[in-house]
Design a protein around this motif. Sequence first.
Motif, mmCIF file in Angstrom:
data_model
loop_
_atom_site.group_PDB
_atom_site.id
_atom_site.type_symbol
_atom_site.label_atom_id
_atom_site.label_comp_id
_atom_site.label_asym_id
_atom_site.label_seq_id
_atom_site.Cartn_x
_atom_site.Cartn_y
_atom_site.Cartn_z
ATOM 1 N N THR A 142 0.835 -1.213 0.000
ATOM 2 C CA THR A 142 0.000 0.000 0.000
ATOM 3 C C THR A 142 0.872 1.266 0.000
ATOM 4 O OG1 THR A 142 -0.113 -0.150 2.425
ATOM 5 C CG2 THR A 142 -1.900 -1.157 1.152
ATOM 6 N N GLU A 143 1.992 1.197 0.752
ATOM 7 C CA GLU A 143 2.882 2.355 0.784
ATOM 8 C C GLU A 143 3.525 2.583 -0.581
ATOM 9 O OE1 GLU A 143 5.641 1.593 3.849
ATOM 10 O OE2 GLU A 143 4.251 2.093 5.496
ATOM 11 N N ARG B 80 2.259 1.635 -3.393
ATOM 12 C CA ARG B 80 1.227 2.110 -4.309
ATOM 13 C C ARG B 80 0.951 3.592 -4.125
ATOM 14 N NH1 ARG B 80 -0.498 1.131 -9.257
ATOM 15 N NH2 ARG B 80 -2.580 2.042 -9.577
ATOM 16 N N ARG B 81 0.879 3.990 -2.865
ATOM 17 C CA ARG B 81 0.651 5.416 -2.599
ATOM 18 C C ARG B 81 1.802 6.274 -3.123
ATOM 19 N NH1 ARG B 81 1.794 8.966 1.470
ATOM 20 N NH2 ARG B 81 2.890 7.346 2.631
ATOM 21 N N ASP C 296 1.453 6.490 -6.884
ATOM 22 C CA ASP C 296 0.403 7.421 -7.297
ATOM 23 C C ASP C 296 0.840 8.873 -7.125
ATOM 24 O OD1 ASP C 296 -1.184 5.283 -7.939
ATOM 25 O OD2 ASP C 296 -2.277 5.284 -6.031
ATOM 26 N N ARG C 297 1.556 9.113 -6.009
ATOM 27 C CA ARG C 297 2.018 10.484 -5.774
ATOM 28 C C ARG C 297 3.049 10.909 -6.820
ATOM 29 N NH1 ARG C 297 0.702 14.381 -4.394
ATOM 30 N NH2 ARG C 297 2.431 15.145 -3.128
#
Length: 508
Positions: A300-301, A303-304, A307-308
């Motif tokens: 999740t990290e 992925r975040r 995305d950023r």
Amino acid sequence: MRLPIRKPGRGRGVHSLRGALTLANVVLLALGIVAATAVSVVGMRYYLLDQIDTELTRTRDSLGGTEMTLRQIDSLSVLSFFRDRVNPDWNREDDPNSIFAAVNPRGEPVGVLGFAPTDAQRALTDAVGDARTLLQDPEPHDVTVRGAAYRVTATRLADGTYILIAGSTEAVHHAIAKAVKFDLAIGTLLLLLLACLTMVSVRRRMRPLEDMVETSSAIAEGDLTRRVPSSRETILEVEQLRLALNSMLQQVESAYRTREHSAAQLRRFVADASHELRTPLAAIRGYLQLYDRGMLREPTERRRAWDRMMAESDRMGRLVDELLVLARLDQRPELRLRNVDVCRLVRDAAEDLRVQQPERAVTVDADGSVLVHADEAGLRQVLGNLLGNVRTHTPADVAVRLGVVRADGLVRLSVADDGPGLAAEDAARVFDRFFRAGGGAGSGLGMAIVQGVVRAHGGEVAVRTAPGEGLAVTVTLPARPGACPTDDGTTTTVPEPAPAPAPSSRTA
């Protein structure tokens, strides 16, 4: 390196324009005085000598017409006649103005009226020489007798005796000399008076030129606001020069101010662009460093972070694209002009806004068809940027009004909202690059692009706003339907469209 500036002084000497004009006037007047004096002297000499010659000729003709001999003249019977025709004082030694002498055929002086030849008569005989040369010329001749100038003529008596008649011209020469001295004295006074008057007049007339020199020196020292003042006594050519110089100085000042403003804008633009690009680059670099150090362990990290980074790269890409658009507009690109229906573009932009924000009330006054000769992609970008500002800087429930009006050969496209509006100081900078009122979202280039596209079409953009009263942007374009380029490079003529029907309001 700045060159030292030497302040010009007042014009001095003959090398200055003032001195040259004064010298030219004095020289011309001097030539005129000399010419006038010469003509008057020649005329006076001719007149006075003509009087003497007339008297000598009359006396000569009187003696020659009597057909007497010298003996008959000596006789008492003709003494009274001779005294009436000939001035007897000519024979006197104390009369230097005239000389009467008799010469025998051998060229020797003889006595007349019982008087022996005097020294003056002998000197006259010697000066004349051969008296026969005087008989061959009817005009009197110039001779010098004992250092004095005379006019002499001769006649021949019946017995072969020659009579010499001479009149002095010393009085003529003295009169001419006095006249020349008088003319020279008056001429000198006139020259001095002319020189003084010319200096004063030229100094007054040259004052505007000196003002121009002082103004140019002040501008060279950095005072770009200086202008050449007007003179109370203007000369047409000098006034024309003053107006032309002031016009040129105005253009120079305007060009200098524009250059300084452009340089300041460029510095600010580079600084703003660097700042705007540094923010997404710093974010991307930070996430990459976290990933490189293994600090992003959870999916999740990662992925975040991914995305950023994609969002920041998109933001940077949009910023670069907008900068490229502004750069092309600054270079005055050649637009792909054709007849474009502005009403259709406004209706399409309104439909896009309704799709993006269904809850926003959109009012469109753009029914019918209004054609302008413009670049369609550029006008779509203008509408997109204006509505993008509405989406970014106003709440989703704020109403928006779009309209198109054609009047007086102009097409006015308006986009207005009922948002919070802008303060006066923010409204003055709304078209500056990278300006964001209150540090809001966006790149700050949208309105600059709008202004650049509109100006490329020869139009204008106006903003009307106040705090709490919303923002209204009006784009004015010249309506020029007519020649429209076709695909094969030729042009076709599109007729002027019929006036559109009165627009009706439609609210979503």
